[in-house]
Scaffold this motif. Structure first.
Motif, mmCIF file in Angstrom:
data_model
loop_
_atom_site.group_PDB
_atom_site.id
_atom_site.type_symbol
_atom_site.label_atom_id
_atom_site.label_comp_id
_atom_site.label_asym_id
_atom_site.label_seq_id
_atom_site.Cartn_x
_atom_site.Cartn_y
_atom_site.Cartn_z
ATOM 1 N N THR A 164 0.843 -1.192 0.000
ATOM 2 C CA THR A 164 0.000 0.000 0.000
ATOM 3 C C THR A 164 0.881 1.246 0.000
ATOM 4 N N PRO A 165 0.666 2.194 -0.937
ATOM 5 C CA PRO A 165 1.470 3.434 -0.968
ATOM 6 C C PRO A 165 1.419 4.151 0.377
ATOM 7 N N LYS A 166 2.536 4.790 0.734
ATOM 8 C CA LYS A 166 2.670 5.358 2.069
ATOM 9 C C LYS A 166 1.584 6.384 2.387
ATOM 10 N N VAL A 167 1.291 7.285 1.453
ATOM 11 C CA VAL A 167 0.293 8.331 1.708
ATOM 12 C C VAL A 167 -1.083 7.705 1.902
ATOM 13 N N GLU A 168 -1.436 6.777 0.999
ATOM 14 C CA GLU A 168 -2.729 6.105 1.105
ATOM 15 C C GLU A 168 -2.821 5.299 2.395
ATOM 16 N N ARG A 169 -1.730 4.671 2.756
ATOM 17 C CA ARG A 169 -1.678 3.881 3.988
ATOM 18 C C ARG A 169 -1.916 4.755 5.206
ATOM 19 N N SER A 170 -1.261 5.908 5.233
ATOM 20 C CA SER A 170 -1.410 6.830 6.360
ATOM 21 C C SER A 170 -2.838 7.345 6.461
ATOM 22 N N GLU A 171 -3.425 7.701 5.319
ATOM 23 C CA GLU A 171 -4.802 8.221 5.310
ATOM 24 C C GLU A 171 -5.788 7.156 5.778
ATOM 25 N N ARG A 172 -5.586 5.930 5.314
ATOM 26 C CA ARG A 172 -6.498 4.836 5.673
ATOM 27 C C ARG A 172 -6.386 4.504 7.161
ATOM 28 N N LEU A 173 -5.161 4.524 7.672
ATOM 29 C CA LEU A 173 -4.948 4.230 9.086
ATOM 30 C C LEU A 173 -5.560 5.319 9.965
ATOM 31 N N ASP A 174 -5.403 6.577 9.578
ATOM 32 C CA ASP A 174 -5.998 7.686 10.336
ATOM 33 C C ASP A 174 -7.522 7.581 10.342
ATOM 34 N N ALA A 175 -8.090 7.198 9.208
ATOM 35 C CA ALA A 175 -9.550 7.037 9.131
ATOM 36 C C ALA A 175 -10.012 5.903 10.050
ATOM 37 N N PHE A 176 -9.235 4.835 10.116
ATOM 38 C CA PHE A 176 -9.574 3.715 11.005
ATOM 39 C C PHE A 176 -9.523 4.170 12.463
ATOM 40 N N LYS A 177 -8.544 4.984 12.795
ATOM 41 C CA LYS A 177 -8.438 5.492 14.165
ATOM 42 C C LYS A 177 -9.591 6.433 14.507
ATOM 43 N N ARG A 178 -10.184 7.053 13.481
ATOM 44 C CA ARG A 178 -11.331 7.959 13.711
ATOM 45 C C ARG A 178 -12.663 7.206 13.641
ATOM 46 N N PHE A 179 -12.628 5.880 13.615
ATOM 47 C CA PHE A 179 -13.828 5.032 13.578
ATOM 48 C C PHE A 179 -14.654 5.227 12.307
ATOM 49 N N GLU A 180 -14.016 5.594 11.190
ATOM 50 C CA GLU A 180 -14.759 5.830 9.953
ATOM 51 C C GLU A 180 -15.145 4.528 9.258
ATOM 52 N N PHE A 181 -14.490 3.439 9.578
ATOM 53 C CA PHE A 181 -14.882 2.117 9.078
ATOM 54 C C PHE A 181 -14.478 1.087 10.134
ATOM 55 N N PRO A 182 -15.175 -0.051 10.193
ATOM 56 C CA PRO A 182 -15.014 -0.962 11.343
ATOM 57 C C PRO A 182 -13.988 -2.083 11.175
ATOM 58 N N MET A 183 -13.483 -2.305 9.960
ATOM 59 C CA MET A 183 -12.698 -3.517 9.706
ATOM 60 C C MET A 183 -11.444 -3.180 8.907
ATOM 61 N N LEU A 184 -10.252 -3.469 9.496
ATOM 62 C CA LEU A 184 -8.983 -3.257 8.799
ATOM 63 C C LEU A 184 -8.278 -4.606 8.672
ATOM 64 N N VAL A 185 -8.052 -5.023 7.430
ATOM 65 C CA VAL A 185 -7.429 -6.313 7.143
ATOM 66 C C VAL A 185 -5.971 -6.073 6.754
ATOM 67 N N ASN A 186 -5.050 -6.928 7.273
ATOM 68 C CA ASN A 186 -3.631 -6.738 6.952
ATOM 69 C C ASN A 186 -2.910 -8.078 6.925
ATOM 70 N N CYS A 187 -1.699 -8.067 6.397
ATOM 71 C CA CYS A 187 -0.812 -9.225 6.517
ATOM 72 C C CYS A 187 0.607 -8.711 6.764
ATOM 73 N N GLY A 188 1.136 -9.048 7.930
ATOM 74 C CA GLY A 188 2.525 -8.749 8.247
ATOM 75 C C GLY A 188 2.879 -7.300 8.442
ATOM 76 N N VAL A 189 1.894 -6.405 8.547
ATOM 77 C CA VAL A 189 2.183 -4.976 8.687
ATOM 78 C C VAL A 189 2.111 -4.531 10.145
ATOM 79 N N PHE A 190 1.106 -5.014 10.865
ATOM 80 C CA PHE A 190 0.834 -4.484 12.202
ATOM 81 C C PHE A 190 1.211 -5.444 13.331
ATOM 82 N N THR A 191 2.186 -6.301 13.105
ATOM 83 C CA THR A 191 2.600 -7.207 14.183
ATOM 84 C C THR A 191 3.553 -6.535 15.162
ATOM 85 N N GLU A 192 4.244 -5.478 14.733
ATOM 86 C CA GLU A 192 5.215 -4.809 15.610
ATOM 87 C C GLU A 192 5.092 -3.299 15.475
#
Length: 644
Positions: free
Chosen positions: A312-340
């Motif tokens: 995922t491109p860095k800018v898009e990734r940052s925007e999507r993550l910020d939206a998730f933190k603001r409760f704008e959508f309920p489900m974030l799917v990942n592989c190997g990104v958020f383990t650490e």
């Protein structure tokens, strides 16, 4: 200072746009005072005490969400410059997110210090008060050469369970930290999972763990969110999925097993049934194909699921993550990104859609939902459990329970209580009998007990190998309680044994050349590794054996093991058989005979003598108890006929 004008400071990277006048004003300010939690201060004091005692290479073990970055940031000022004036600090991390996170913390804590980044196209000068470096960048080319070890008082390593990887060891050697030295900087490594799934010895870089606080303690003291566990039996068959070089499942094969329409449907329906009211669910998948398949399945059910991957491109990734933190959508799917190194405290549900053999990875995934947040009361962990005969670890295994234990919305206290009940039940069962394939029940004066009739019965018993061979592809043989042998060429072997509670140690015993004069045919045992978990010790030993011993010899699944035994094998084994009961070639395989001979060579006869003596003691004790019981019955006075 050479190259200083071209250095990339954190002010340019992290807080770009800030006026240079603000930066110069900050230089006159004292470091921001952070109010530490009591355990954070205890941890810092443990480090300082260890340094006073002469130690140099230290480890801190803290659960995810405990504020590890806060602690090591505070250590920068709490550890004094060395006597020869070394005052600089280097912070090492292996991922961009961790580098940027450390940079933000250091910038906020020390506005008066020069802080620079060494990562990618960002180049530090080598003279900053604090340098935060990506391990991949600092070891690239000659970039490390500008960092003079004599100027550094402190090297900090984030996610330090990676510290024995080649890049880290190269960096530690540059700073004189590859061994214990008085003139080296202080090394402090911080991690939530201070063990290696591949069994590599962290002791090569860390001398002692000075502080430990795990997630159970943190939850009990309300520093982490309460957790609720649910395990779901999926239909995924991973029994044939091979392992990668680190001992975990091979991702491509694992993805094919779990990324099916049926399994994805079960995963989605399980979330709808148990967690549809959760506002921020993080889902862990195996690979990109699995991410796509599971995201599509959630969307078919009308759930706004979005994904982030390493692609995922860095800018898009940052925007999507910020939206998730603001409760704008309920489900974030990942592989190997958020383990650490992920700070998303609003996560109130974690779906473990990827099976693993790594306890570290399991803890890291669960840890993503343990941070406190004002808008959540707990985090619901939904563990999609696949086939269990493969050494898989599941949430119940973290509490010492069988991996097949299915739980429904069980709290941490429920899991611990269940563990206590299971242990009590096992203790009661152990008092009655011991299970063994070749053991026979015998009756003697109304006493029931289990015994081996002969040494041959003992060495023929394979029940001890079943567990270890579920988690290893090698022909380990149990030769005693908590003691296993993996035979190599010419009598050389690896011995794995339990030494005290939560301590498994592997030794290599090498056979000496016949021409070498020695009282013993073997060299002195050499310690290979020490691990807190049995699985980690097995995987580490297997990794070493794969590099030193022929695969054909150590693997339990080789064709030769199913061939008939040799005459020499039969002759040796028949020494322990009664006359007219000798084994024939059709009675046993070559591999089975080899395992039995290994047991004989490593103490089966003395073990049998010990068992026999224990059996006699147990029989005598039970007989005494029966006699006492009969005596009490005779002494009891009751209305009714008297016994004759």
């Amino acid at each position: 200072m050479p190259g200083y004008a071209h250095a990339t400071s954190v002010y340019e990277v992290v807080i770009s746009g800030m006026a240079r006048s603000a930066a110069s004003t900050a230089a006159s300010l004292s470091p921001h005072r952070v109010r530490l939690r009591n355990y954070q201060e205890e941890c810092i004091q443990s480090v300082l005490t260890s340094l006073k005692n002469g130690h140099k290479r230290l480890g801190i073990s803290l659960a995810t969400g405990s504020g590890k970055t806060v602690i090591f940031t505070q250590l920068i000022d709490r550890i004094a410059p060395s006597l020869d004036g070394a005052s600089q600090t280097l912070v090492l991390a292996h991922r961009r997110e961790l580098v940027e996170q450390a940079a933000r913390h250091c910038t906020n804590a020390y506005p008066g210090k020069v802080i620079e980044i060494e990562m990618g196209n960002m180049h530090a000068s080598g003279f900053a008060d604090v340098t935060i470096a990506s391990i991949q960048s600092i070891t690239s080319g000659d970039r490390i050469s500008k960092f003079d070890p004599s100027r550094f008082k402190l090297v900090l390593v984030d996610e330090a369970h990676h510290i024995v990887a080649p890049g880290y060891l190269k960096t530690l050697e540059h700073f004189g930290l590859h061994e214990k030295r008085d003139d080296s900087p202080t090394l402090v490594g911080v991690s939530a999972t201070f063990s290696r799934f591949d069994g590599l010895r962290l002791g090569a870089a860390i001398d002692e763990i000075v502080y430990h606080k795990d997630y159970v303690d943190m939850i009990g003291e309300k520093w982490l969110s309460d957790v609720v566990f649910t395990t779901v039996q999926s239909t995924a068959d991973i029994s044939r999925v091979r392992r990668n070089a680190h001992g975990d499942f091979q991702p491509g094969e694992l993805s094919k097993a779990v990324n099916t329409t049926e399994v994805n449907e079960i995963t989605v329906r399980s979330w709808l049934a148990k967690a549809s009211g959760r506002r921020s669910t993080l889902v862990f998948c195996v690979d990109l194909a699995h991410v796509a398949g599971l995201t599509q399945t959630f969307r078919r059910y009308g759930i706004d699921a979005r994904f982030i991957t390493g692609e995922t491109p860095k800018v898009e990734r940052s925007e999507r993550l910020d939206a998730f933190k603001r409760f704008e959508f309920p489900m974030l799917v990942n592989c190997g990104v958020f383990t650490e190194g992920t700070d998303i405290p609003n996560i109130d549900c974690v779906v473990l859609a990827r099976p693993t053999r790594s306890r570290n990875l399991l803890v890291q995934m669960i840890g993503r939902g343990m941070r406190l947040h004002p808008e959540k009361t707990n985090c619901h962990i939904i563990d999609m459990v696949s086939s269990l005969a493969t050494g898989i670890v599941t949430t119940p295994t973290l509490f010492g329970l069988d991996p097949s234990e299915l739980v429904k919305e069980a709290s941490m206290d429920d899991m611990l209580s269940l563990k206590d009940r299971k242990e009590a039940e096992e203790e009661r069962a152990n008092q009655v009998s011991k299970e063994s394939e070749s053991a026979q029940k015998k009756v003697n004066r109304n006493i029931t007990f289990v015994e081996y009739d002969t040494v041959f019965d003992l060495i023929a018993d394979t029940s001890g190998e079943r567990h270890i061979r579920r988690i290893s592809q090698n022909a380990w043989v149990q030769v005693g309680p908590n003691k296993y042998i993996l035979s190599g060429p010419d009598g050389s072997h690896i011995r794995l044994e339990k030494e005290g509670e939560g301590k498994f140690v592997a030794w290599e015993i090498r056979a000496l050349p016949l021409r070498k004069a020695s009282k013993s045919p073997f060299a002195s045992p050499r310690k290979l590794l020490q691990a807190a978990a049995f699985d980690d010790a097995v995987h580490g030993s297997d990794k070493y054996a794969s590099e030193k011993y022929p695969h054909l010899l150590i693997s339990w699944n080789q064709k030769w093991r199913y061939n008939p035994p040799t005459d020499g094998q039969l002759k040796m084994l028949n020494k322990f058989r009664k006359k007219n009961e000798e084994l024939e070639a059709s009675d046993i395989t070559k591999g089975k005979a080899a395992d039995m001979i290994t047991k004989l060579r490593h103490g089966a006869r003395s073990q049998f003598a010990t068992i026999e003596a224990g059996r006699r003691r147990k029989e005598k004790k039970i007989l005494a108890q029966e006699q006492l019981k009969a005596l009490k019955l005779r002494e009891k006075v009751s209305v009714g006929p008297m016994s004759a």
